[in-house]
Motif scaffolding. Structure first.
Motif, PDB file in Angstrom:
ATOM      1  N   SER A 292       0.830  -1.208   0.000  1.00 45.81           N
ATOM      2  CA  SER A 292       0.000   0.000   0.000  1.00 45.81           C
ATOM      3  C   SER A 292       0.859   1.252   0.000  1.00 45.81           C
ATOM      4  O   SER A 292       0.534   2.252  -0.620  1.00 45.81           O
ATOM      5  CB  SER A 292      -0.946  -0.001   1.198  1.00 45.81           C
ATOM      6  OG  SER A 292      -0.216   0.048   2.390  1.00 45.81           O
ATOM      7  N   LEU A 293       1.987   1.191   0.691  1.00 47.70           N
ATOM      8  CA  LEU A 293       2.877   2.353   0.724  1.00 47.70           C
ATOM      9  C   LEU A 293       3.527   2.555  -0.647  1.00 47.70           C
ATOM     10  O   LEU A 293       3.669   3.697  -1.104  1.00 47.70           O
ATOM     11  CB  LEU A 293       3.952   2.156   1.805  1.00 47.70           C
ATOM     12  CG  LEU A 293       4.861   3.351   2.048  1.00 47.70           C
ATOM     13  CD1 LEU A 293       4.045   4.552   2.486  1.00 47.70           C
ATOM     14  CD2 LEU A 293       5.907   3.035   3.099  1.00 47.70           C
ATOM     15  N   ILE A 294       3.905   1.464  -1.310  1.00 44.07           N
ATOM     16  CA  ILE A 294       4.488   1.586  -2.648  1.00 44.07           C
ATOM     17  C   ILE A 294       3.492   2.288  -3.557  1.00 44.07           C
ATOM     18  O   ILE A 294       3.823   3.237  -4.261  1.00 44.07           O
ATOM     19  CB  ILE A 294       4.825   0.193  -3.240  1.00 44.07           C
ATOM     20  CG1 ILE A 294       5.817  -0.555  -2.355  1.00 44.07           C
ATOM     21  CG2 ILE A 294       5.383   0.337  -4.656  1.00 44.07           C
ATOM     22  CD1 ILE A 294       6.106  -1.970  -2.808  1.00 44.07           C
ATOM     23  N   VAL A 295       2.233   1.841  -3.503  1.00 40.53           N
ATOM     24  CA  VAL A 295       1.233   2.401  -4.402  1.00 40.53           C
ATOM     25  C   VAL A 295       1.002   3.872  -4.112  1.00 40.53           C
ATOM     26  O   VAL A 295       0.983   4.701  -5.026  1.00 40.53           O
ATOM     27  CB  VAL A 295      -0.088   1.601  -4.311  1.00 40.53           C
ATOM     28  CG1 VAL A 295      -1.194   2.310  -5.067  1.00 40.53           C
ATOM     29  CG2 VAL A 295       0.119   0.208  -4.873  1.00 40.53           C
ATOM     30  N   SER A 296       0.884   4.235  -2.823  1.00 46.28           N
ATOM     31  CA  SER A 296       0.636   5.656  -2.562  1.00 46.28           C
ATOM     32  C   SER A 296       1.852   6.490  -2.958  1.00 46.28           C
ATOM     33  O   SER A 296       1.711   7.621  -3.396  1.00 46.28           O
ATOM     34  CB  SER A 296       0.222   5.898  -1.110  1.00 46.28           C
ATOM     35  OG  SER A 296       1.074   5.233  -0.245  1.00 46.28           O
ATOM     36  N   ALA A 297       3.055   5.918  -2.841  1.00 41.38           N
ATOM     37  CA  ALA A 297       4.254   6.658  -3.263  1.00 41.38           C
ATOM     38  C   ALA A 297       4.297   6.795  -4.782  1.00 41.38           C
ATOM     39  O   ALA A 297       4.630   7.858  -5.311  1.00 41.38           O
ATOM     40  CB  ALA A 297       5.511   5.966  -2.753  1.00 41.38           C
TER      41      ALA A 297
ATOM     42  N   LEU B 168      -3.221  -3.121  -7.038  1.00 42.21           N
ATOM     43  CA  LEU B 168      -1.866  -2.822  -6.556  1.00 42.21           C
ATOM     44  C   LEU B 168      -0.787  -3.254  -7.533  1.00 42.21           C
ATOM     45  O   LEU B 168       0.176  -2.533  -7.756  1.00 42.21           O
ATOM     46  CB  LEU B 168      -1.641  -3.478  -5.185  1.00 42.21           C
ATOM     47  CG  LEU B 168      -2.437  -2.850  -4.046  1.00 42.21           C
ATOM     48  CD1 LEU B 168      -3.529  -3.773  -3.593  1.00 42.21           C
ATOM     49  CD2 LEU B 168      -1.541  -2.495  -2.896  1.00 42.21           C
ATOM     50  N   VAL B 169      -0.955  -4.455  -8.122  1.00 37.13           N
ATOM     51  CA  VAL B 169       0.091  -4.960  -9.012  1.00 37.13           C
ATOM     52  C   VAL B 169       0.300  -4.010 -10.182  1.00 37.13           C
ATOM     53  O   VAL B 169       1.424  -3.699 -10.564  1.00 37.13           O
ATOM     54  CB  VAL B 169      -0.284  -6.363  -9.521  1.00 37.13           C
ATOM     55  CG1 VAL B 169       0.800  -6.905 -10.423  1.00 37.13           C
ATOM     56  CG2 VAL B 169      -0.503  -7.300  -8.354  1.00 37.13           C
ATOM     57  N   GLN B 170      -0.816  -3.509 -10.710  1.00 35.41           N
ATOM     58  CA  GLN B 170      -0.742  -2.593 -11.840  1.00 35.41           C
ATOM     59  C   GLN B 170      -0.007  -1.313 -11.449  1.00 35.41           C
ATOM     60  O   GLN B 170       0.845  -0.820 -12.185  1.00 35.41           O
ATOM     61  CB  GLN B 170      -2.178  -2.275 -12.267  1.00 35.41           C
ATOM     62  CG  GLN B 170      -2.290  -1.737 -13.649  1.00 35.41           C
ATOM     63  CD  GLN B 170      -3.742  -1.424 -13.985  1.00 35.41           C
ATOM     64  OE1 GLN B 170      -4.665  -1.843 -13.271  1.00 35.41           O
ATOM     65  NE2 GLN B 170      -3.948  -0.706 -15.057  1.00 35.41           N
ATOM     66  N   TRP B 171      -0.315  -0.785 -10.276  1.00 37.46           N
ATOM     67  CA  TRP B 171       0.350   0.435  -9.807  1.00 37.46           C
ATOM     68  C   TRP B 171       1.840   0.185  -9.584  1.00 37.46           C
ATOM     69  O   TRP B 171       2.685   1.008  -9.944  1.00 37.46           O
ATOM     70  CB  TRP B 171      -0.287   0.931  -8.512  1.00 37.46           C
ATOM     71  CG  TRP B 171      -1.547   1.700  -8.724  1.00 37.46           C
ATOM     72  CD1 TRP B 171      -2.822   1.283  -8.456  1.00 37.46           C
ATOM     73  CD2 TRP B 171      -1.676   3.018  -9.270  1.00 37.46           C
ATOM     74  NE1 TRP B 171      -3.718   2.252  -8.803  1.00 37.46           N
ATOM     75  CE2 TRP B 171      -3.056   3.329  -9.297  1.00 37.46           C
ATOM     76  CE3 TRP B 171      -0.752   3.967  -9.739  1.00 37.46           C
ATOM     77  CZ2 TRP B 171      -3.529   4.551  -9.771  1.00 37.46           C
ATOM     78  CZ3 TRP B 171      -1.242   5.183 -10.202  1.00 37.46           C
ATOM     79  CH2 TRP B 171      -2.610   5.467 -10.216  1.00 37.46           C
TER      80      TRP B 171
END
Lengths: 366, 486
Positions: B429-434, B467-470
């Protein structure tokens, strides 16, 4: 056939959970506590709770309409916030108290930050803190006993015969205060020295009252919720029932409740006693059954948005909550510290997340 | 048509039908999500080996697991992509109009990390052009139109194949164009050539098949256990490993029992039952589950911890390549899904178009909502059935509209379910928001480049965030940034 064919990136399976399922499940898990409150204090407890919840829903819908964003009250999160807010006031409160609290919680606690998922602190607890700061006497006084007539489960006759005439102040305390208030007052040396005549008598009386806080009768009353307190917090039994459901459904995770309650248990065992009281393994049970700990540990500290995402972070967060709760209860000015300690740790969450970044699987030391 | 076990297709269909009733009940029971996680974390279900993290999707294997391997006749036409593996694409060595035999070399390896390709039917080369590829793009491929005669090149039968030197074995494996058949498709001879300073002591055969729906490895294990074991012994001999492990998940108890029976007399080969958990078939997770060894991240390979992992299908291909010099030109592929009339496991020629495979299942009984090449967790969804099967094609899953329905993305709740299930211990989730705010440094700190795209995070996300796509988007941006720096 091809015009309706979906082409999308993997994964192509989903476990079919969604936000509203999570929220309504938490509300369902809180229902036993509401049932117990309604049983002990009558229909007023139910009405206050519904009033808070409905106000929260209406407020959220109004704010979202004003912000021109999709209205998402059906996901249950506003209902849950309002319900938790009402769970944090007592059943003798005026009707407008949950209304004002819910409006504040939704507007200032949640919507100004952009709504669900973006709020830095738990909206319900912020609402409670607002009420406590604005109408302190309304929130901290006026506790009413349950229908079976008890406010803290302590039997005055077991502490001393003719207590009412010998030590009227002590008698008043144990017939009008919640268990945590009794615990806090009895730690106050100036209160103890004003009880009766001689210092030895006072000390004996104080330790008798203190010991009665965690004898089997009191603990039993606290477990079932047959004591004075906030609407949703008193019945440990009902809250554990709901918590077990949430753990089983994998909606909350075990780390925060375990370490929060565990910390309170350990610290109250080490530092919870007073001079002359007996040390007992039952003493910590008084602290974990008392006040809003069960409600806080299972339903509020575990709030997704305001607790750390890292596994180590959750443990630090929970221990922090536990330490602050005990510090406020034992040396602070309030009898209860659950809501403030969670609010404080909510604010610490971004920092905790940043400091507890996990090592990737197989990460080699540099 | 009778298949390998002598059952008619009608019998298989009846068997499958009996399992359908169970399916409705099971799907309901399991679709509610992974309620077992908390229990297993408390150690209640810790008796079987596994790895940390992961999810428990319902396995949906009921459709095709009773369908015995059905050997398809050679199709009229095959399309053989030049890129069926990781590494440089093979270079064609035939021209349009050439007559080819089954097993004849049609494209050479274009380097060490590459493999040759062989004709899978006999006939005439009719086109060398861009064709649909099962990863969803168009890629260079050779089209062969069959003559219906199925004329093979001459194979050998080397009974003393185990006396060959490791280098001779490796040469036969390379010449046969064998690559990993579990999905990624790494050239097998490269995997079996570790640098001199790396000692390989263990070979693990991957019989996990953790992707839901797929049953091709399972059928292979219960129908051809002997060949799998011979392949394992081959691989062990090539790398000089003293121990062989076959990892199988507990939802295939009959495969575990059968292979245990076959290995009873072999002290150096162990069959390990693993707790059902996705993505256990991922190399690093399987190695950890079976040996407790952790492969280093940031590009670390299994050889760093003394292990080589091969898919069970690859083991059979290795055995056939070493003993018979048979090129890898056919494999077992599952065609399945709730809407497929007769879900099946076919032994089909590489290059067979997906449409031919689906036709052999008598088609579908309602409109298709989604076509998935591979398993539903990591497979590619395709716009049509034109693509051919490759050496790495383990299955085709067809979903109806309801199953394919995608829900709308919600704001992240920070519930951290993705963190709890990530088998690589990252913070999805942090990767995606970043990535959303273009803070790629932060995304990297949270483990972006380590992500293997297993999809566990997106599977559990209650906010339906892809998430994977992001994360993939972030990876592409990061790679572009690195290139720009140079």
């Amino acid at each position: 056939m091809n015009d309706k064919l979906l082409v999308s990136p993997a994964p192509h399976l989903h476990d079919r959970t969604n936000v509203s399922m999570v929220m309504w499940n938490v509300i369902l898990a809180l229902t036993p506590a509401l049932v117990m409150a309604t049983y002990f204090w009558g229909i007023k407890a139910l009405m206050l709770t519904l009033l808070g919840a409905v106000t929260a829903v209406v407020t959220e819908a109004a704010v979202q309409k004003f912000r021109k964003v999709p209205i998402s009250v059906a996901d249950g999160s506003a209902f849950l916030t309002g319900m938790l807010l009402s769970f944090n006031i007592h059943a003798n409160s005026p009707w407008w108290l949950p209304v004002v609290g819910s409006v504040f919680a939704i507007v200032v606690g949640k919507q100004v930050f952009g709504g669900l998922g973006n709020n830095p602190v738990n909206p319900a607890l912020l609402g409670r803190a607002f009420l406590l700061a604005s109408w302190p006497t309304l929130v901290t006084n006026g506790w009413i006993p349950t229908r079976s007539g008890s406010i803290n489960g302590i039997n005055p006759d077991l502490i001393g015969t003719n207590l009412q005439t010998i030590a009227p102040k002590a008698y008043e305390l144990i017939t009008s205060a919640t268990p945590l208030k009794v615990a806090q007052t009895i730690r106050d040396t100036s209160f103890v020295s004003s009880l009766t005549g001689s210092a030895t008598e006072n000390a004996t009386l104080a330790s008798n009252i203190f010991n009665s806080l965690f004898d089997m009768g009191t603990l039993k009353a606290m477990f079932w919720g047959n004591i004075g307190g906030c609407i949703g917090e008193v019945s440990v039994f009902a809250l554990l029932l709901g918590a077990a459901y949430l753990l089983y459904k994998n909606i909350i995770e075990w780390r925060i409740p375990l370490f929060y309650i565990g910390t309170v248990f350990a610290l109250s065992f080490l530092f919870g006693g007073i001079t002359g009281s007996r040390y007992s393994v039952m003493l910590p049970f008084f602290h974990i059954f008392g006040g809003g700990l069960m409600l806080g540990a299972f339903f509020m500290a575990t709030d997704y948005t305001t607790s750390p995402i890292t596994k180590r972070g959750r443990i630090i967060f929970a221990i922090g909550c536990g330490v602050l709760t005990i510090v406020i209860r034992l040396v602070g000015g309030y009898p209860e510290g659950v809501s403030y300690s969670i609010l404080f740790m909510n604010v610490m969450t971004p920092l905790i997340d940043r400091l507890t970044m996990p090592k990737a699987f197989g990460e080699v030391k540099k | 048509m009778k298949n390998a076990l002598g059952a008619t297709r009608e019998e298989i269909f009846q068997k499958n039908l009996a399992e359908y009733g169970q399916y409705h009940f099971m799907a309901k029971k399991y679709s509610k999500g992974s309620t077992y996680r908390n229990l297993s974390q408390l150690g209640v279900l810790m008796s079987l080996k596994t790895f940390p993290g992961g999810v428990h999707p319902h396995d949906f294997k009921h459709f095709s697991k009773t369908a015995a391997i059905d050997k398809l006749p050679p199709p009229e036409k095959v399309i053989i992509p030049m890129s069926q593996h990781i590494g440089s694409p093979s270079s064609p060595c035939v021209k349009v109009g050439d007559e080819v035999l089954v097993g004849q070399l049609i494209a050479e390896a274009s380097g060490f990390v590459s493999i040759p390709q062989h004709a899978s039917i006999s006939g005439k080369v009719t086109k060398i052009d861009l064709f649909a590829h099962p990863v969803g793009t168009k890629q260079m491929a050779i089209e062969i139109t069959g003559d219906g005669l199925d004329k093979w090149i001459e194979l050998v039968d080397d009974e003393n194949y185990l006396d060959l030197t490791p280098d001779e074995m490796k040469k036969r494996i390379a010449d046969a164009g064998v690559c990993g058949m579990g999905g990624a498709g790494f050239p097998t001879h490269v995997k079996l050539s570790p640098p001199k300073d790396k000692v390989i002591d263990t070979v693990i055969l991957n019989g996990v098949e953790c992707e839901p729906y797929l049953t091709s490895d399972y059928r292979l294990m219960i129908e051809r256990p002997e060949e799998i074991l011979r392949g394992l012994e081959n691989v062990m001999k090539v790398v000089g490993a003293s121990k062989g492990i076959i990892g199988i998940e507990s939802n295939k108890p009959d495969a575990i029992a059968l292979l245990q029976k076959h290995t009873a007399s072999k002290a150096n080969i162990e069959v390990v039952g693993l707790k059902m958990q996705y993505p256990q078939g991922a190399e690093k997770q399987l190695i950890y589950a079976a040996t407790k060894r952790k492969v280093p991240n940031k590009g670390g390979l299994p050889m760093a911890v003394g292990v080589v992992v091969q898919n069970v299908g690859t083991a059979v291909a290795v055995y056939e390549a070493v003993r018979y010099k048979k090129p890898l030109l056919e494999r077992v592929i599952t065609v399945t899904g709730s809407i497929v009339k007769r879900p099946a496991n076919f032994l089909a020629r590489v290059g067979t178009p997906y449409s031919v495979l689906v036709d052999n299942c008598d088609g579908v009984n309602t409109e298709i909502g989604k076509i998935i090449s591979g398993g539903p967790m990591m497979g590619f969804s395709l716009p049509n059935l034109d693509a051919p099967m490759t050496k790495g094609s383990s299955g085709i899953v067809l979903m109806n509209r309801t199953e394919a329905k995608q829900l709308q993305e919600h704001t992240c709740l920070r519930c951290a379910k993705c963190v709890d299930v990530c088998p690589l211990n990252l913070l999805p989730s942090l990767i995606v928001s970043a990535v959303k705010v273009e803070d790629l440094e932060m995304a990297n700190k949270a483990g972006m480049t380590d992500c293997m795209k297993c999809g566990s995070c997106a599977y559990v996300c209650p906010a339906q965030i892809r998430l994977v796509q992001w994360i993939d988007t972030g990876k592409i941006k990061w790679a572009a940034l690195q290139r720009a720096k140079k």
